[in-house]
Design a protein around this motif. Structure first.
Motif, PDB file in Angstrom:
ATOM      1  N   LYS A   6       2.725  -4.424   8.299  1.00 10.69           N
ATOM      2  CA  LYS A   6       3.768  -3.489   7.876  1.00 10.69           C
ATOM      3  C   LYS A   6       4.386  -3.957   6.557  1.00 10.69           C
ATOM      4  O   LYS A   6       4.639  -3.158   5.659  1.00 10.69           O
ATOM      5  CB  LYS A   6       4.829  -3.402   8.982  1.00 10.69           C
ATOM      6  CG  LYS A   6       5.952  -2.466   8.691  1.00 10.69           C
ATOM      7  CD  LYS A   6       6.929  -2.441   9.871  1.00 10.69           C
ATOM      8  CE  LYS A   6       8.129  -1.579   9.591  1.00 10.69           C
ATOM      9  NZ  LYS A   6       9.059  -1.568  10.721  1.00 10.69           N
ATOM     10  N   GLN A   7       4.610  -5.265   6.429  1.00  9.18           N
ATOM     11  CA  GLN A   7       5.210  -5.816   5.212  1.00  9.18           C
ATOM     12  C   GLN A   7       4.286  -5.637   4.007  1.00  9.18           C
ATOM     13  O   GLN A   7       4.739  -5.321   2.916  1.00  9.18           O
ATOM     14  CB  GLN A   7       5.546  -7.303   5.406  1.00  9.18           C
ATOM     15  CG  GLN A   7       6.279  -7.888   4.224  1.00  9.18           C
ATOM     16  CD  GLN A   7       7.567  -7.146   3.906  1.00  9.18           C
ATOM     17  OE1 GLN A   7       8.332  -6.798   4.794  1.00  9.18           O
ATOM     18  NE2 GLN A   7       7.815  -6.883   2.628  1.00  9.18           N
ATOM     19  N   PHE A   8       2.986  -5.822   4.208  1.00  4.09           N
ATOM     20  CA  PHE A   8       2.025  -5.632   3.115  1.00  4.09           C
ATOM     21  C   PHE A   8       2.041  -4.177   2.646  1.00  4.09           C
ATOM     22  O   PHE A   8       2.070  -3.908   1.444  1.00  4.09           O
ATOM     23  CB  PHE A   8       0.615  -6.026   3.575  1.00  4.09           C
ATOM     24  CG  PHE A   8      -0.426  -5.838   2.510  1.00  4.09           C
ATOM     25  CD1 PHE A   8      -0.670  -6.830   1.583  1.00  4.09           C
ATOM     26  CD2 PHE A   8      -1.157  -4.662   2.432  1.00  4.09           C
ATOM     27  CE1 PHE A   8      -1.627  -6.658   0.587  1.00  4.09           C
ATOM     28  CE2 PHE A   8      -2.105  -4.468   1.447  1.00  4.09           C
ATOM     29  CZ  PHE A   8      -2.348  -5.477   0.511  1.00  4.09           C
ATOM     30  N   LYS A   9       2.021  -3.259   3.596  1.00  2.93           N
ATOM     31  CA  LYS A   9       2.038  -1.838   3.262  1.00  2.93           C
ATOM     32  C   LYS A   9       3.302  -1.484   2.479  1.00  2.93           C
ATOM     33  O   LYS A   9       3.239  -0.802   1.450  1.00  2.93           O
ATOM     34  CB  LYS A   9       1.973  -0.972   4.526  1.00  2.93           C
ATOM     35  CG  LYS A   9       0.657  -1.028   5.239  1.00  2.93           C
ATOM     36  CD  LYS A   9       0.720  -0.180   6.497  1.00  2.93           C
ATOM     37  CE  LYS A   9      -0.539  -0.262   7.304  1.00  2.93           C
ATOM     38  NZ  LYS A   9      -0.474   0.579   8.509  1.00  2.93           N
ATOM     39  N   LEU A  10       4.439  -1.961   2.956  1.00  6.67           N
ATOM     40  CA  LEU A  10       5.704  -1.663   2.293  1.00  6.67           C
ATOM     41  C   LEU A  10       5.741  -2.258   0.886  1.00  6.67           C
ATOM     42  O   LEU A  10       6.211  -1.621  -0.053  1.00  6.67           O
ATOM     43  CB  LEU A  10       6.875  -2.181   3.126  1.00  6.67           C
ATOM     44  CG  LEU A  10       8.264  -1.807   2.640  1.00  6.67           C
ATOM     45  CD1 LEU A  10       8.431  -0.290   2.546  1.00  6.67           C
ATOM     46  CD2 LEU A  10       9.324  -2.390   3.565  1.00  6.67           C
ATOM     47  N   SER A  11       5.208  -3.458   0.722  1.00  3.94           N
ATOM     48  CA  SER A  11       5.165  -4.091  -0.598  1.00  3.94           C
ATOM     49  C   SER A  11       4.321  -3.273  -1.564  1.00  3.94           C
ATOM     50  O   SER A  11       4.707  -3.060  -2.718  1.00  3.94           O
ATOM     51  CB  SER A  11       4.597  -5.510  -0.498  1.00  3.94           C
ATOM     52  OG  SER A  11       5.434  -6.325   0.267  1.00  3.94           O
ATOM     53  N   ARG A  38      -2.786   5.630  -1.766  1.00  2.00           N
ATOM     54  CA  ARG A  38      -2.308   7.003  -1.951  1.00  2.00           C
ATOM     55  C   ARG A  38      -1.890   7.610  -0.610  1.00  2.00           C
ATOM     56  O   ARG A  38      -0.849   8.248  -0.495  1.00  2.00           O
ATOM     57  CB  ARG A  38      -3.405   7.855  -2.584  1.00  2.00           C
ATOM     58  CG  ARG A  38      -2.993   9.275  -2.857  1.00  2.00           C
ATOM     59  CD  ARG A  38      -4.149  10.080  -3.415  1.00  2.00           C
ATOM     60  NE  ARG A  38      -5.024   9.249  -4.222  1.00  2.00           N
ATOM     61  CZ  ARG A  38      -5.270   9.428  -5.516  1.00  2.00           C
ATOM     62  NH1 ARG A  38      -4.742  10.434  -6.145  1.00  2.00           N
ATOM     63  NH2 ARG A  38      -6.060   8.621  -6.173  1.00  2.00           N
ATOM     64  N   ARG A  39      -2.687   7.377   0.430  1.00  6.59           N
ATOM     65  CA  ARG A  39      -2.363   7.913   1.760  1.00  6.59           C
ATOM     66  C   ARG A  39      -1.067   7.309   2.291  1.00  6.59           C
ATOM     67  O   ARG A  39      -0.229   8.007   2.852  1.00  6.59           O
ATOM     68  CB  ARG A  39      -3.528   7.634   2.710  1.00  6.59           C
ATOM     69  CG  ARG A  39      -3.366   8.293   4.053  1.00  6.59           C
ATOM     70  CD  ARG A  39      -4.591   8.183   4.906  1.00  6.59           C
ATOM     71  NE  ARG A  39      -5.066   6.812   4.946  1.00  6.59           N
ATOM     72  CZ  ARG A  39      -6.234   6.442   5.438  1.00  6.59           C
ATOM     73  NH1 ARG A  39      -7.060   7.327   5.919  1.00  6.59           N
ATOM     74  NH2 ARG A  39      -6.587   5.176   5.461  1.00  6.59           N
ATOM     75  N   TRP A  40      -0.898   6.006   2.095  1.00  7.00           N
ATOM     76  CA  TRP A  40       0.335   5.351   2.540  1.00  7.00           C
ATOM     77  C   TRP A  40       1.547   5.913   1.820  1.00  7.00           C
ATOM     78  O   TRP A  40       2.584   6.152   2.438  1.00  7.00           O
ATOM     79  CB  TRP A  40       0.265   3.848   2.296  1.00  7.00           C
ATOM     80  CG  TRP A  40      -0.701   3.092   3.136  1.00  7.00           C
ATOM     81  CD1 TRP A  40      -1.385   3.547   4.232  1.00  7.00           C
ATOM     82  CD2 TRP A  40      -1.089   1.744   2.948  1.00  7.00           C
ATOM     83  NE1 TRP A  40      -2.186   2.545   4.726  1.00  7.00           N
ATOM     84  CE2 TRP A  40      -2.022   1.425   3.967  1.00  7.00           C
ATOM     85  CE3 TRP A  40      -0.772   0.765   2.020  1.00  7.00           C
ATOM     86  CZ2 TRP A  40      -2.613   0.172   4.078  1.00  7.00           C
ATOM     87  CZ3 TRP A  40      -1.364  -0.488   2.134  1.00  7.00           C
ATOM     88  CH2 TRP A  40      -2.260  -0.776   3.152  1.00  7.00           C
ATOM     89  N   VAL A  41       1.432   6.114   0.512  1.00  4.04           N
ATOM     90  CA  VAL A  41       2.563   6.605  -0.279  1.00  4.04           C
ATOM     91  C   VAL A  41       2.951   8.019   0.141  1.00  4.04           C
ATOM     92  O   VAL A  41       4.135   8.330   0.309  1.00  4.04           O
ATOM     93  CB  VAL A  41       2.256   6.533  -1.792  1.00  4.04           C
ATOM     94  CG1 VAL A  41       3.313   7.280  -2.601  1.00  4.04           C
ATOM     95  CG2 VAL A  41       2.156   5.078  -2.246  1.00  4.04           C
ATOM     96  N   VAL A  42       1.956   8.878   0.328  1.00  6.79           N
ATOM     97  CA  VAL A  42       2.246  10.261   0.741  1.00  6.79           C
ATOM     98  C   VAL A  42       2.933  10.261   2.109  1.00  6.79           C
ATOM     99  O   VAL A  42       3.926  10.961   2.315  1.00  6.79           O
ATOM    100  CB  VAL A  42       0.963  11.109   0.762  1.00  6.79           C
ATOM    101  CG1 VAL A  42       1.203  12.453   1.422  1.00  6.79           C
ATOM    102  CG2 VAL A  42       0.431  11.303  -0.646  1.00  6.79           C
ATOM    103  N   LEU A  52       5.108   3.612   8.702  1.00  5.51           N
ATOM    104  CA  LEU A  52       4.541   2.268   8.734  1.00  5.51           C
ATOM    105  C   LEU A  52       4.337   1.745  10.151  1.00  5.51           C
ATOM    106  O   LEU A  52       3.693   0.722  10.338  1.00  5.51           O
ATOM    107  CB  LEU A  52       5.443   1.303   7.967  1.00  5.51           C
ATOM    108  CG  LEU A  52       5.701   1.658   6.503  1.00  5.51           C
ATOM    109  CD1 LEU A  52       6.719   0.700   5.912  1.00  5.51           C
ATOM    110  CD2 LEU A  52       4.412   1.636   5.713  1.00  5.51           C
ATOM    111  N   GLU A  53       4.878   2.431  11.109  1.00  6.02           N
ATOM    112  CA  GLU A  53       4.755   1.995  12.507  1.00  6.02           C
ATOM    113  C   GLU A  53       3.363   2.311  13.034  1.00  6.02           C
ATOM    114  O   GLU A  53       2.792   3.346  12.721  1.00  6.02           O
ATOM    115  CB  GLU A  53       5.808   2.683  13.380  1.00  6.02           C
ATOM    116  CG  GLU A  53       7.228   2.413  12.961  1.00  6.02           C
ATOM    117  CD  GLU A  53       7.611   0.946  13.018  1.00  6.02           C
ATOM    118  OE1 GLU A  53       7.096   0.222  13.911  1.00  6.02           O
ATOM    119  OE2 GLU A  53       8.414   0.526  12.177  1.00  6.02           O
ATOM    120  N   LYS A  54       2.854   1.405  13.835  1.00  2.00           N
ATOM    121  CA  LYS A  54       1.564   1.640  14.474  1.00  2.00           C
ATOM    122  C   LYS A  54       1.786   2.561  15.661  1.00  2.00           C
ATOM    123  O   LYS A  54       2.614   2.296  16.518  1.00  2.00           O
ATOM    124  CB  LYS A  54       0.943   0.324  14.927  1.00  2.00           C
ATOM    125  CG  LYS A  54       0.591  -0.568  13.771  1.00  2.00           C
ATOM    126  CD  LYS A  54      -0.005  -1.858  14.235  1.00  2.00           C
ATOM    127  CE  LYS A  54      -0.330  -2.697  13.020  1.00  2.00           C
ATOM    128  NZ  LYS A  54      -0.712  -4.042  13.327  1.00  2.00           N
TER     129      LYS A  54
END
Length: 88
Positions: A6-11, A38-42, A52-54
């Motif tokens: 989650k921290q990596f994605k947020l960073s 791009r998918r994470w940002v959208v 970001l939650e599984k």
């Protein structure tokens, strides 16, 4: 398949949003696929921290069909539909 914390994605998301560089540039800094970033940002822009939650959820056939109907009716891409419903 590589799992990201989650921290990596947020960073990575914050780096993209704060720095003003393109997806490819930021993805290269994080050594990842720009399509994934791009998918994470959208999803983050649509759902915030909840994206970001599984989830690990199992979806009913009715839900899946409703998502498909919405995609077809609104002529959405798979990426847009996934972000809208916060699907992996």
């Amino acid at each position: 398949m590589r799992k990201y914390s989650k921290q990596f994605k947020l960073s990575a998301i914050q780096a993209f949003l704060d720095r003003g560089y393109g997806f490819r540039h930021v993805a290269a800094q994080f050594q990842m696929d720009p399509t994934l970033l791009r998918r994470w940002v959208v999803a983050y822009r649509t759902h915030g921290q909840a994206s970001l939650e599984k989830t690990g959820r199992h979806y009913s056939a009715e839900f899946k069909l409703a998502v498909l109907h919405h995609k077809w009716r609104e002529d959405l891409s798979l990426r847009a539909t996934s972000a809208l419903y916060n699907l992996g």
